[in-house]
Design a protein around this motif. Structure first.
Motif, PDB file in Angstrom:
ATOM      1  N   ASP A   1       0.770  -1.231   0.000  1.00 55.70           N
ATOM      2  CA  ASP A   1       0.000   0.000   0.000  1.00 55.70           C
ATOM      3  C   ASP A   1       0.809   1.293   0.000  1.00 55.70           C
ATOM      4  OD1 ASP A   1      -2.658   0.363  -0.458  1.00 55.70           O
ATOM      5  OD2 ASP A   1      -2.982   1.255   1.527  1.00 55.70           O
ATOM      6  N   ILE A   2       2.127   1.216  -0.101  1.00 58.68           N
ATOM      7  CA  ILE A   2       2.937   2.430  -0.162  1.00 58.68           C
ATOM      8  C   ILE A   2       3.418   2.595  -1.604  1.00 58.68           C
ATOM      9  CG2 ILE A   2       4.931   3.653   0.778  1.00 58.68           C
ATOM     10  CD1 ILE A   2       3.508   2.839   3.169  1.00 58.68           C
TER      11      ILE A   2
ATOM     12  N   GLU B   1       3.653   9.423   6.093  1.00 59.74           N
ATOM     13  CA  GLU B   1       2.856   9.675   7.288  1.00 59.74           C
ATOM     14  C   GLU B   1       1.377   9.709   6.956  1.00 59.74           C
ATOM     15  OE1 GLU B   1       4.154  13.378   8.888  1.00 59.74           O
ATOM     16  OE2 GLU B   1       5.776  12.455  10.021  1.00 59.74           O
ATOM     17  N   SER B   2       0.562   9.282   7.886  1.00 63.93           N
ATOM     18  CA  SER B   2      -0.873   9.425   7.698  1.00 63.93           C
ATOM     19  C   SER B   2      -1.208  10.889   7.988  1.00 63.93           C
ATOM     20  CB  SER B   2      -1.620   8.511   8.659  1.00 63.93           C
ATOM     21  OG  SER B   2      -1.407   8.946   9.979  1.00 63.93           O
ATOM     22  N   PRO B   3      -2.375  11.379   7.492  1.00 62.61           N
ATOM     23  CA  PRO B   3      -2.747  12.775   7.785  1.00 62.61           C
ATOM     24  C   PRO B   3      -2.771  13.018   9.296  1.00 62.61           C
ATOM     25  CG  PRO B   3      -4.383  11.719   6.353  1.00 62.61           C
ATOM     26  CD  PRO B   3      -3.357  10.693   6.666  1.00 62.61           C
ATOM     27  N   GLN B   4      -3.169  12.018  10.043  1.00 64.89           N
ATOM     28  CA  GLN B   4      -3.219  12.165  11.502  1.00 64.89           C
ATOM     29  C   GLN B   4      -1.821  12.351  12.078  1.00 64.89           C
ATOM     30  OE1 GLN B   4      -5.042   9.717   9.957  1.00 64.89           O
ATOM     31  NE2 GLN B   4      -7.146  10.198  10.492  1.00 64.89           N
ATOM     32  N   GLU B   5      -0.869  11.584  11.555  1.00 62.37           N
ATOM     33  CA  GLU B   5       0.502  11.711  12.058  1.00 62.37           C
ATOM     34  C   GLU B   5       1.102  13.078  11.726  1.00 62.37           C
ATOM     35  OE1 GLU B   5       2.154   7.110  12.109  1.00 62.37           O
ATOM     36  OE2 GLU B   5       2.008   8.165  10.198  1.00 62.37           O
ATOM     37  N   SER B   6       0.814  13.577  10.515  1.00 59.54           N
ATOM     38  CA  SER B   6       1.344  14.899  10.138  1.00 59.54           C
ATOM     39  C   SER B   6       0.771  15.976  11.042  1.00 59.54           C
ATOM     40  CB  SER B   6       0.991  15.269   8.701  1.00 59.54           C
ATOM     41  OG  SER B   6       1.210  14.202   7.857  1.00 59.54           O
ATOM     42  N   GLU B   7      -0.532  15.872  11.269  1.00 63.02           N
ATOM     43  CA  GLU B   7      -1.202  16.851  12.124  1.00 63.02           C
ATOM     44  C   GLU B   7      -0.592  16.818  13.530  1.00 63.02           C
ATOM     45  OE1 GLU B   7      -3.432  18.837  10.888  1.00 63.02           O
ATOM     46  OE2 GLU B   7      -4.968  19.354  12.373  1.00 63.02           O
ATOM     47  N   ALA B   8      -0.369  15.621  14.035  1.00 58.74           N
ATOM     48  CA  ALA B   8       0.190  15.464  15.377  1.00 58.74           C
ATOM     49  C   ALA B   8       1.582  16.090  15.436  1.00 58.74           C
ATOM     50  CB  ALA B   8       0.252  13.989  15.759  1.00 58.74           C
ATOM     51  N   ARG B   9       2.368  15.853  14.401  1.00 57.82           N
ATOM     52  CA  ARG B   9       3.730  16.389  14.391  1.00 57.82           C
ATOM     53  C   ARG B   9       3.701  17.919  14.359  1.00 57.82           C
ATOM     54  NH1 ARG B   9       7.086  17.077  10.439  1.00 57.82           N
ATOM     55  NH2 ARG B   9       5.812  15.906   8.978  1.00 57.82           N
ATOM     56  N   LYS B  10       2.769  18.460  13.540  1.00 56.91           N
ATOM     57  CA  LYS B  10       2.655  19.917  13.410  1.00 56.91           C
ATOM     58  C   LYS B  10       2.339  20.571  14.758  1.00 56.91           C
ATOM     59  CE  LYS B  10      -0.505  21.455  10.486  1.00 56.91           C
ATOM     60  NZ  LYS B  10      -1.216  21.049   9.262  1.00 56.91           N
ATOM     61  N   PHE B  11       1.506  19.918  15.544  1.00 57.72           N
ATOM     62  CA  PHE B  11       1.096  20.499  16.824  1.00 57.72           C
ATOM     63  C   PHE B  11       1.874  19.938  18.017  1.00 57.72           C
ATOM     64  CE2 PHE B  11      -2.396  21.666  14.097  1.00 57.72           C
ATOM     65  CZ  PHE B  11      -2.775  22.918  14.572  1.00 57.72           C
ATOM     66  N   CYS B  12       2.967  19.221  17.738  1.00 53.98           N
ATOM     67  CA  CYS B  12       3.797  18.636  18.799  1.00 53.98           C
ATOM     68  C   CYS B  12       2.984  17.785  19.777  1.00 53.98           C
ATOM     69  CB  CYS B  12       4.541  19.710  19.583  1.00 53.98           C
ATOM     70  SG  CYS B  12       5.684  20.621  18.597  1.00 53.98           S
ATOM     71  N   LEU B  13       2.109  16.970  19.232  1.00 57.49           N
ATOM     72  CA  LEU B  13       1.352  16.048  20.071  1.00 57.49           C
ATOM     73  C   LEU B  13       2.032  14.683  20.016  1.00 57.49           C
ATOM     74  CD1 LEU B  13      -2.057  17.034  18.485  1.00 57.49           C
ATOM     75  CD2 LEU B  13      -1.518  17.379  20.896  1.00 57.49           C
TER      76      LEU B  13
END
Ligand code: GDP
Ligand code: MN
Length: 380
Positions: free
Chosen positions: A82-83, A230-242
């Motif tokens: 799937d990649i 990265e999944s969209p969730q992972e990118s978002e998390a990285r952007k907000f330092c979560l």
């Protein structure tokens, strides 16, 4: 952060670990050109961050530049597990006598580095570990003493490396250990490390995982992070330092503090539920950060219920409440929110959420019970 094979091999090469000659290609024409340069049979290797590429068709041996172009045009753009394959590493084919497994990782129980080796490396290493664990040898390295030559020599004896290659194996072990420590890696693995028919040791594959918490010490690697995987969730998390880790269950957990996140996941399991993630908003989170965390969970289709467990200290309950309020205004969702909010500015927080349609709980136990039963109802 996991490095690509070609990145790992670049690093190996800087540490004098022998690798096959080769270069990256992102088009069939480049693949042809590199094969012409190498002037002999080559292996085309899909650079995707998944294990078992060989078995999934991502490693192809070809004999001529035309064949390289042809095969490259097929693999590029294909998906492996799937990649999508965007780049190929084109390497001179190596003639293999034996495939060895050699890696190092963290021994969390002992707080040491663990060296692992097996004479039977290659694509079936998991199988061997399962069926013939006696064929896997381990050596613990005290981080204060570092790897000493006799330890590498013992391992060489265990996996029956021919005497004439001991010196190279010891040098290679030392190099890999230096890679591992210099890069703050949690894994540095060569599988297979091959003995060629010409009696040389060559790293045919390479896998390095860097501890994300140490990435600030390696800005040069951070720049090379492959965000396409990265999944969209992972990118978002990285952007907000979560701190966000996706799990298999269906209860999203929004928590402040890693310890509290652990306790929350434990109690969910204890009550018969399954957490969908580990999501720590950290101390003193702003309402934007809380909203981002909720966005991550609401866009994950597996999440059926969200459990928000906040123990306000530096983190203010009113700020968290504002984030929740904002999310409820932005999203038209029927995912139930179960909230336990205690500590700093608790009253203000509860005031903000008074009119929202939320399920509240006074204790973590009560919150977990409610979240588990809701998640079960909604998944049924
Ligand atoms: P992985 O499947 O993602 O671990 O990819 P590897 O790079 O480890 O390659 C898988 C397998 O392909 C190896 O274990 C080898 O058996 C084979 N292979 C890779 N490169 C070569 C090569 O240059 N020559 C030969 N003969 N086999 C290779
Ligand atoms: Mn491999």
């Amino acid at each position: 952060m996991r490095l690509h094979e070609y990145q790992s091999k670049d690093i190996f090469s800087n540490y004098q670990i022998p690798i096959p000659r080769g270069r990256l290609a992102s088009t069939p024409e480049e693949a042809k050109l590199i094969t012409e340069e190498i002037n002999g049979p080559v292996v085309l290797k899909a650079q995707v961050l998944v294990g078992g590429r060989g078995k999934a068709g991502g490693i192809r041996l070809v004999k001529s530049p035309d064949e390289a172009e042809d095969v490259a045009s097929k693999i590029l753009g294909e998906r492996i597990k799937d990649i999508p394959v965007r780049r190929l590493l084109i390497e001179e084919a190596v003639s293999i006598q034996q495939e060895i497994y050699f890696g190092m990782t963290v021994d969390r129980e002992k707080g040491e580095t663990l060296l692992i080796a097996s004479a039977e490396g290659g694509v079936d290493i998991e199988e061997i570990a399962r069926l013939s664990p006696e064929k896997i040898f381990r050596v613990n390295i005290n981080p204060l003493l570092g790897l000493r030559d006799f330890q590498a020599r013992n391992l060489a004896t265990d996996i029956e490396i021919p005497r004439e290659l001991w010196r190279s194996f010891i040098a290679l072990s030392r190099s890999l250990y230096n890679v591992y420590t210099d890069l703050d890696a949690t894994l540095a693995e060569i599988n297979p490390l091959v003995i060629t028919t010409g009696k040389r040791l060559v790293a045919l594959d390479g896998k390095i995982i860097i501890d994300d918490n140490a990435l600030f010490r390696h800005p040069e690697l951070l720049d090379r992070r492959d965000i396409t995987i990265e999944s969209p969730q992972e990118s978002e998390a990285r952007k907000f330092c979560l701190s966000y880790i996706k799990l298999d269950g269906n209860i999203g957990c929004l928590v402040n503090g890693a310890g509290l996140a652990m306790a929350t996941m434990d109690i969910i399991q204890h009550k018969g539920g399954q957490p969908a993630n580990f999501l720590d908003i950290g101390g003193g989170a702003s309402s934007e950060k809380v909203a981002a965390a909720l966005r991550i969970m609401l866009t994950d289709k597996q999440v059926k219920t969200i459990l928000i467990n906040i123990f306000g200290g530096i983190t203010r309950c009113d700020e968290v409440a504002l984030g929740i309020q904002q999310t409820l205004a932005d999203f038209d969702t029927n995912i139930p929110f179960v909230i336990r909010l205690v500590g700093t500015n608790e009253a203000e927080g509860k005031q903000i959420l008074a009119d929202s349609n939320l399920i509240t709980a006074d204790s973590l136990e009560e919150a977990a019970e409610k979240a588990v039963s809701l998640s079960q109802e909604l998944s049924a």
